[in-house]
Write a protein that holds these residues in place. Structure first.
Motif, PDB file in Angstrom:
ATOM      1  N   UNK A  46      71.299  65.064 -67.487  1.00 34.57           N
ATOM      2  CA  UNK A  46      71.599  66.257 -67.976  1.00 34.57           C
ATOM      3  C   UNK A  46      71.656  66.209 -69.715  1.00 34.57           C
ATOM      4  N   UNK A  47      71.136  67.387 -70.144  1.00 37.24           N
ATOM      5  CA  UNK A  47      71.399  67.551 -71.790  1.00 37.24           C
ATOM      6  C   UNK A  47      71.933  68.850 -72.074  1.00 37.24           C
ATOM      7  N   UNK A  48      72.542  69.167 -73.014  1.00 39.48           N
ATOM      8  CA  UNK A  48      72.808  70.436 -73.258  1.00 39.48           C
ATOM      9  C   UNK A  48      72.898  70.439 -74.901  1.00 39.48           C
ATOM     10  N   UNK A  49      72.008  71.023 -75.484  1.00 36.73           N
ATOM     11  CA  UNK A  49      71.567  71.112 -76.924  1.00 36.73           C
ATOM     12  C   UNK A  49      71.893  72.354 -77.619  1.00 36.73           C
ATOM     13  N   UNK A  50      72.770  72.318 -78.739  1.00 36.37           N
ATOM     14  CA  UNK A  50      73.191  73.616 -79.482  1.00 36.37           C
ATOM     15  C   UNK A  50      71.911  73.870 -80.235  1.00 36.37           C
ATOM     16  N   UNK A  51      71.712  74.939 -80.572  1.00 41.09           N
ATOM     17  CA  UNK A  51      70.378  75.341 -81.475  1.00 41.09           C
ATOM     18  C   UNK A  51      70.454  76.899 -81.978  1.00 41.09           C
ATOM     19  N   UNK A  52      69.514  77.370 -82.864  1.00 42.24           N
ATOM     20  CA  UNK A  52      69.762  78.775 -83.222  1.00 42.24           C
ATOM     21  C   UNK A  52      68.592  79.289 -82.413  1.00 42.24           C
ATOM     22  N   UNK A  53      68.679  80.740 -82.410  1.00 36.94           N
ATOM     23  CA  UNK A  53      67.650  81.507 -81.786  1.00 36.94           C
ATOM     24  C   UNK A  53      67.692  82.928 -82.163  1.00 36.94           C
ATOM     25  N   UNK A  54      66.972  83.570 -81.695  1.00 37.94           N
ATOM     26  CA  UNK A  54      66.791  85.180 -82.018  1.00 37.94           C
ATOM     27  C   UNK A  54      66.312  85.874 -81.054  1.00 37.94           C
ATOM     28  N   UNK A  55      66.541  87.364 -80.859  1.00 33.31           N
ATOM     29  CA  UNK A  55      66.114  87.921 -79.658  1.00 33.31           C
ATOM     30  C   UNK A  55      65.088  89.133 -80.242  1.00 33.31           C
ATOM     31  N   UNK A  56      64.049  89.466 -79.631  1.00 29.68           N
ATOM     32  CA  UNK A  56      63.256  90.492 -79.538  1.00 29.68           C
ATOM     33  C   UNK A  56      62.951  91.004 -78.425  1.00 29.68           C
ATOM     34  N   UNK A  57      63.727  92.242 -78.312  1.00 30.44           N
ATOM     35  CA  UNK A  57      63.638  92.885 -76.913  1.00 30.44           C
ATOM     36  C   UNK A  57      64.011  92.027 -75.991  1.00 30.44           C
ATOM     37  N   UNK A  58      63.352  91.922 -74.926  1.00 35.86           N
ATOM     38  CA  UNK A  58      63.823  90.985 -73.833  1.00 35.86           C
ATOM     39  C   UNK A  58      63.412  89.485 -73.776  1.00 35.86           C
ATOM     40  N   UNK A  59      62.933  89.280 -75.186  1.00 36.79           N
ATOM     41  CA  UNK A  59      62.615  87.825 -75.191  1.00 36.79           C
ATOM     42  C   UNK A  59      63.318  86.970 -76.392  1.00 36.79           C
ATOM     43  N   UNK A  60      63.876  85.742 -75.867  1.00 37.82           N
ATOM     44  CA  UNK A  60      64.564  84.941 -76.903  1.00 37.82           C
ATOM     45  C   UNK A  60      63.288  84.096 -77.452  1.00 37.82           C
ATOM     46  N   UNK A  67      59.790  67.271 -83.127  1.00 40.47           N
ATOM     47  CA  UNK A  67      59.788  65.815 -82.520  1.00 40.47           C
ATOM     48  C   UNK A  67      61.211  65.608 -81.844  1.00 40.47           C
ATOM     49  N   UNK A  68      61.741  66.819 -81.385  1.00 44.48           N
ATOM     50  CA  UNK A  68      62.938  66.667 -80.486  1.00 44.48           C
ATOM     51  C   UNK A  68      62.922  66.498 -79.117  1.00 44.48           C
ATOM     52  N   UNK A  69      63.820  65.794 -78.337  1.00 48.26           N
ATOM     53  CA  UNK A  69      63.529  65.806 -77.135  1.00 48.26           C
ATOM     54  C   UNK A  69      63.614  67.006 -76.222  1.00 48.26           C
TER      55      UNK A  69
END
Length: 216
Positions: A46-60, A67-69
């Motif tokens: 199991x992995x839990x990776x921190x990262x950035x995101x954004x939301x457009x309506x009901x889509x993340x 190159x990331x796992x």
């Protein structure tokens, strides 16, 4: 609308009264949170990776290095768990058992899809950029072809989600309320400081209005 987000998997079992499937509540938490954790399985671990995101309506839209796992695994269409949390205070109880945190969190379950369409990928990167730096997409240089190749975007629809929120003071055992021990809440908040100029910034360039600290 909120019923579409509620499933058996997104219904809280522990302290269900803190749970919510209300879309405006979920959207507001997502819009305030600056980063997320993506939980997934790879190679039996199991992995839990921190990262950035954004939301457009009901889509993340979720950002990652090509190159990331995480990107390699999510590109295979595996189930993922997206979480974002805001900490609002440390709850100090009369007993250590009842110490807690005031928080607002969102969990989204689903299957991410690697964005391969060039136009949507650029849009996803814009959404991610504008999430933490409003107005920046129109000010800074756009990604080069090589930079786009090195960056990946995962699309995750918000179809199965819930929020969980704790507010208020400690909830001690009745017998403990007479103890001569302080109890209460230490409020916490994330605030922006004064921008610090880059060492190689050209003279006369000032921080854009949208990132300057606002008076309380």
């Amino acid at each position: 609308m909120s019923d579409t987000l509620k499933t058996r998997r997104t219904t809280p079992v522990r302290l269900p009264e803190r749970g919510s499937h209300d879309w405006p509540t979920i959207a507001a938490i997502l819009d305030e949170a600056l980063y997320c954790h993506i939980a997934f399985e790879a190679d039996g671990q199991p992995y839990a990776i921190p990262t950035t995101f954004g939301r457009d309506g009901r889509t993340l839209y979720i950002h990652g290095s090509s190159a990331s796992r995480m990107i390699h695994r999510l590109s295979e269409g595996v189930p993922v768990c997206f979480t974002a949390t805001l900490i609002d205070g440390v709850v100090v109880a009369r007993s250590v058992f009842h110490n807690s945190m005031n928080y607002r969190s969102v969990m989204v379950l689903g299957t991410g899809t690697l964005v391969t369409d060039a136009a949507e990928k650029l849009h996803g990167l814009e959404v991610i950029t504008e999430h933490s730096q409003p107005g920046r997409w129109g000010e800074a240089r756009r990604p080069t072809a090589q930079e786009l190749k090195a960056s990946s975007v995962i699309r995750l629809p918000i179809e199965e989600a819930s929020a969980k929120i704790r507010t208020g003071g400690p909830k001690d055992d009745e017998d403990d309320y007479s103890l001569p021990v302080w109890a209460g809440v230490v409020p916490l908040r994330l605030s922006a400081g004064d921008p610090v100029d880059d060492g190689r910034l050209a003279p006369g360039i000032v921080p854009p209005e949208q990132i300057r600290p606002r008076e309380p």
